[in-house]
Design a protein around this motif. Sequence first.
Motif, mmCIF file in Angstrom:
data_model
loop_
_atom_site.group_PDB
_atom_site.id
_atom_site.type_symbol
_atom_site.label_atom_id
_atom_site.label_comp_id
_atom_site.label_asym_id
_atom_site.label_seq_id
_atom_site.Cartn_x
_atom_site.Cartn_y
_atom_site.Cartn_z
ATOM 1 N N GLN A 1 62.028 50.120 63.231
ATOM 2 C CA GLN A 1 61.331 48.962 62.678
ATOM 3 C C GLN A 1 62.336 47.840 62.454
ATOM 4 O O GLN A 1 63.509 48.102 62.193
ATOM 5 N N GLU A 2 61.878 46.595 62.531
ATOM 6 C CA GLU A 2 62.760 45.466 62.261
ATOM 7 C C GLU A 2 62.938 45.310 60.756
ATOM 8 O O GLU A 2 61.962 45.187 60.021
ATOM 9 N N PRO A 3 64.186 45.325 60.278
ATOM 10 C CA PRO A 3 64.395 45.176 58.841
ATOM 11 C C PRO A 3 64.085 43.754 58.365
ATOM 12 O O PRO A 3 64.132 42.807 59.135
ATOM 13 N N PHE A 4 63.764 43.643 57.091
ATOM 14 C CA PHE A 4 63.525 42.361 56.447
ATOM 15 C C PHE A 4 64.115 42.437 55.046
ATOM 16 O O PHE A 4 64.557 43.498 54.613
ATOM 17 N N CYS A 5 64.151 41.311 54.361
ATOM 18 C CA CYS A 5 64.669 41.283 52.989
ATOM 19 C C CYS A 5 63.529 41.495 52.006
ATOM 20 O O CYS A 5 62.414 41.008 52.214
ATOM 21 N N ARG A 6 63.838 42.196 50.925
ATOM 22 C CA ARG A 6 62.826 42.482 49.904
ATOM 23 C C ARG A 6 63.410 42.180 48.526
ATOM 24 O O ARG A 6 64.592 42.375 48.285
ATOM 25 N N PHE B 1 51.108 42.778 57.229
ATOM 26 C CA PHE B 1 51.708 43.411 58.395
ATOM 27 C C PHE B 1 52.091 42.407 59.472
ATOM 28 O O PHE B 1 52.322 42.759 60.604
ATOM 29 N N THR B 2 52.183 41.144 59.094
ATOM 30 C CA THR B 2 52.661 40.113 60.004
ATOM 31 C C THR B 2 54.132 39.863 59.696
ATOM 32 O O THR B 2 54.686 40.440 58.772
ATOM 33 N N MET B 3 54.735 38.973 60.438
ATOM 34 C CA MET B 3 56.137 38.621 60.190
ATOM 35 C C MET B 3 56.222 37.391 59.291
ATOM 36 O O MET B 3 57.168 36.642 59.351
ATOM 37 N N LYS B 4 55.233 37.175 58.453
ATOM 38 C CA LYS B 4 55.240 36.034 57.536
ATOM 39 C C LYS B 4 55.848 36.438 56.201
ATOM 40 O O LYS B 4 55.640 37.545 55.724
ATOM 41 N N ASP B 5 56.573 35.496 55.603
ATOM 42 C CA ASP B 5 57.091 35.714 54.254
ATOM 43 C C ASP B 5 55.896 35.794 53.303
ATOM 44 O O ASP B 5 54.928 35.049 53.450
ATOM 45 N N PHE B 6 55.980 36.699 52.336
ATOM 46 C CA PHE B 6 54.870 36.796 51.419
ATOM 47 C C PHE B 6 55.253 37.540 50.152
ATOM 48 O O PHE B 6 56.194 38.334 50.141
ATOM 49 N N CYS B 7 54.547 37.257 49.066
ATOM 50 C CA CYS B 7 54.740 37.929 47.779
ATOM 51 C C CYS B 7 53.397 38.438 47.286
ATOM 52 O O CYS B 7 52.354 37.864 47.601
ATOM 53 N N ARG B 8 53.456 39.485 46.492
ATOM 54 C CA ARG B 8 52.230 39.966 45.857
ATOM 55 C C ARG B 8 52.556 40.508 44.481
ATOM 56 O O ARG B 8 53.677 40.965 44.221
ATOM 57 N N LYS B 9 51.565 40.437 43.614
ATOM 58 C CA LYS B 9 51.709 40.967 42.262
ATOM 59 C C LYS B 9 50.928 42.273 42.172
ATOM 60 O O LYS B 9 49.886 42.420 42.802
ATOM 61 N N ALA B 10 51.457 43.189 41.393
ATOM 62 C CA ALA B 10 50.794 44.468 41.156
ATOM 63 C C ALA B 10 50.960 44.814 39.683
ATOM 64 O O ALA B 10 51.717 45.706 39.323
ATOM 65 N N ASP B 11 50.271 44.075 38.825
ATOM 66 C CA ASP B 11 50.386 44.273 37.380
ATOM 67 C C ASP B 11 49.432 45.373 36.918
ATOM 68 O O ASP B 11 48.353 45.566 37.490
ATOM 69 N N THR B 12 49.848 46.088 35.868
ATOM 70 C CA THR B 12 48.979 47.061 35.204
ATOM 71 C C THR B 12 48.898 46.667 33.730
ATOM 72 O O THR B 12 49.381 45.605 33.344
ATOM 73 N N ASP B 13 48.348 47.545 32.933
ATOM 74 C CA ASP B 13 48.229 47.269 31.497
ATOM 75 C C ASP B 13 49.592 47.100 30.832
ATOM 76 O O ASP B 13 49.719 46.378 29.857
ATOM 77 N N PHE B 14 50.597 47.790 31.331
ATOM 78 C CA PHE B 14 51.882 47.785 30.649
ATOM 79 C C PHE B 14 53.076 47.435 31.537
ATOM 80 O O PHE B 14 54.194 47.373 31.057
ATOM 81 N N ILE B 15 52.870 47.213 32.827
ATOM 82 C CA ILE B 15 53.974 46.851 33.718
ATOM 83 C C ILE B 15 53.591 45.640 34.562
ATOM 84 O O ILE B 15 52.507 45.607 35.142
ATOM 85 N N LYS B 16 54.492 44.671 34.588
ATOM 86 C CA LYS B 16 54.335 43.527 35.487
ATOM 87 C C LYS B 16 55.250 43.764 36.680
ATOM 88 O O LYS B 16 56.416 44.094 36.512
ATOM 89 N N ARG C 1 56.235 42.203 40.712
ATOM 90 C CA ARG C 1 56.098 41.216 41.780
ATOM 91 C C ARG C 1 57.010 41.641 42.912
ATOM 92 O O ARG C 1 58.204 41.859 42.704
ATOM 93 N N GLN C 2 56.450 41.765 44.103
ATOM 94 C CA GLN C 2 57.225 42.191 45.265
ATOM 95 C C GLN C 2 57.110 41.152 46.365
ATOM 96 O O GLN C 2 56.026 40.709 46.695
ATOM 97 N N CYS C 3 58.256 40.763 46.946
ATOM 98 C CA CYS C 3 58.296 39.775 48.020
ATOM 99 C C CYS C 3 59.029 40.359 49.213
ATOM 100 O O CYS C 3 59.975 41.124 49.048
ATOM 101 N N GLN C 4 58.587 39.980 50.395
ATOM 102 C CA GLN C 4 59.308 40.328 51.610
ATOM 103 C C GLN C 4 59.442 39.072 52.455
ATOM 104 O O GLN C 4 58.540 38.240 52.487
ATOM 105 N N CYS C 5 60.603 38.920 53.103
ATOM 106 C CA CYS C 5 60.876 37.710 53.870
ATOM 107 C C CYS C 5 61.782 38.041 55.049
ATOM 108 O O CYS C 5 62.379 39.116 55.090
ATOM 109 N N TYR C 6 61.891 37.117 55.982
ATOM 110 C CA TYR C 6 62.453 37.440 57.289
ATOM 111 C C TYR C 6 63.611 36.550 57.726
ATOM 112 O O TYR C 6 63.901 36.457 58.904
ATOM 113 N N SER C 7 64.290 35.901 56.799
ATOM 114 C CA SER C 7 65.461 35.102 57.164
ATOM 115 C C SER C 7 66.621 35.467 56.239
ATOM 116 O O SER C 7 66.417 36.017 55.156
ATOM 117 N N ASN C 8 67.831 35.193 56.686
ATOM 118 C CA ASN C 8 69.021 35.553 55.919
ATOM 119 C C ASN C 8 68.988 34.972 54.512
ATOM 120 O O ASN C 8 68.613 33.823 54.312
#
Length: 149
Positions: free
Chosen positions: A62-67, A94-109, A111-118
């Motif tokens: 797989q092509e690596p990306f930054c997280r 599942f595209t090669m676009k930079d993107f972030c998403r939030k996955a909050d619960t009752d007690f944990i915030k 945020r995860q981002c993945q991107c494709y440039s140095n």
Amino acid sequence: MTTSTNLNYVVHSAIFLSLFSLGLTIECFQCNSVEHPGCEDLKVNDTKSQYYKKCDGDYQKQEPFCRKVETEIMNVEDSARIYRSCGWIRTGNFTMKDFCRKADTDFIKKRQCQCYSNACNVSDRITPSSASVIILAILLNVFRQLGLI
């Protein structure tokens, strides 16, 4: 074909082939704020940082990306954590676009981002990858030469 047309094809081919090496040799910040002092305060221009490294490893073809992953336990002092790494399994996008998403619960915030440039896993703002910009420029030039725009 004219000489200038041949030259255009050579230039476009070289740029296109360079995109593959861009993806395979991406460099990301690799650290976590618990074990590495200064990991939480990195800036884009910190490419001399000890945490700025080439993504080397077994990425299962797989092509690596930054997280970048930020987590915080609610109502717990000093629980914020930042984890920066190379990734290869795309999450939610599942595209090669930079993107972030939030996955909050009752007690944990979280945020995860993945991107494709140095060095892109540094700031809060994800910017378009250099490969996307180059591809767009090539396509515009090709369409212009074909008289489509």
